[in-house]
Design a protein around this motif. Sequence first.
Motif, short mmCIF file in Angstrom:
data_model
loop_
_atom_site.label_atom_id
_atom_site.label_comp_id
_atom_site.label_asym_id
_atom_site.label_seq_id
_atom_site.Cartn_x
_atom_site.Cartn_y
_atom_site.Cartn_z
N ASP A 199 -35.07 -8.72 -43.07
CA ASP A 199 -34.12 -9.03 -44.13
C ASP A 199 -34.58 -10.24 -44.93
OD1 ASP A 199 -33.29 -11.39 -42.80
OD2 ASP A 199 -31.49 -10.47 -41.99
N GLU A 200 -33.79 -10.60 -45.93
CA GLU A 200 -34.16 -11.69 -46.85
C GLU A 200 -34.22 -13.05 -46.16
OE1 GLU A 200 -31.13 -11.39 -49.85
OE2 GLU A 200 -29.58 -11.25 -48.32
N PHE A 225 -27.20 -6.78 -46.14
CA PHE A 225 -28.27 -7.70 -46.49
C PHE A 225 -29.31 -6.94 -47.30
CE2 PHE A 225 -29.14 -6.04 -42.21
CZ PHE A 225 -30.41 -5.48 -42.37
N LYS A 226 -30.16 -7.69 -47.98
CA LYS A 226 -31.27 -7.09 -48.72
C LYS A 226 -32.47 -6.99 -47.79
CE LYS A 226 -29.91 -8.44 -53.31
NZ LYS A 226 -30.33 -9.06 -54.58
N VAL A 227 -33.18 -5.90 -47.90
CA VAL A 227 -34.37 -5.66 -47.09
C VAL A 227 -35.59 -6.19 -47.84
CG1 VAL A 227 -35.79 -3.90 -45.97
CG2 VAL A 227 -33.30 -3.63 -46.06
#
Length: 170
Positions: free
Chosen positions: A149-150, A133-135
């Motif tokens: 996370d996103e 996931f993107k932070v």
Amino acid sequence: VIKTGASGSISIATQRIVTDPDAIKNASIVAGATYMFYLTGDGDLYAWGDNRFGVLGIGPTPTVVETPTYVMSGVAKVVTSAGNAYENGDTTFSTAILTTDGRLFTVGRNTCGQLGRGGSADDANLGLVELDFKVKDVSMGHDHLLLVDEKGNLWGIGSNSYGALGTTNV
């Protein structure tokens, strides 16, 4: 300029790292116990000071960096932990760097796995934390790391002493 060089003394000095007004506009500074980070508004990260455990993100040497040194670009946020565990006197020097594209890099002490890269070996080289996931946000404690996370989920990595990760001890 006042500069004595002795530990614990007051030192006042000025040094211009960036001269572009747009880069200065949203700049920030982060202080560790014996080191500093300067993040320009353009996302360029500089560091200087005590580099024990590679905490500055420039590798294990030199151990002392006396002038602002470029670390990386594309940085959204830098957080660091440089405190002592009062129970055992353990000094922790760890840093996490969040990029503008949601990747996370960590470096330094890793006694409780707080670097998030598996295991608990210290690592003086900046390394990517492999996540699916993107932070969006990051914070660092003495021996733990918290991520958002996103989707807004909160993730905890490292020691759960005193419930720092928001879960029961496992």
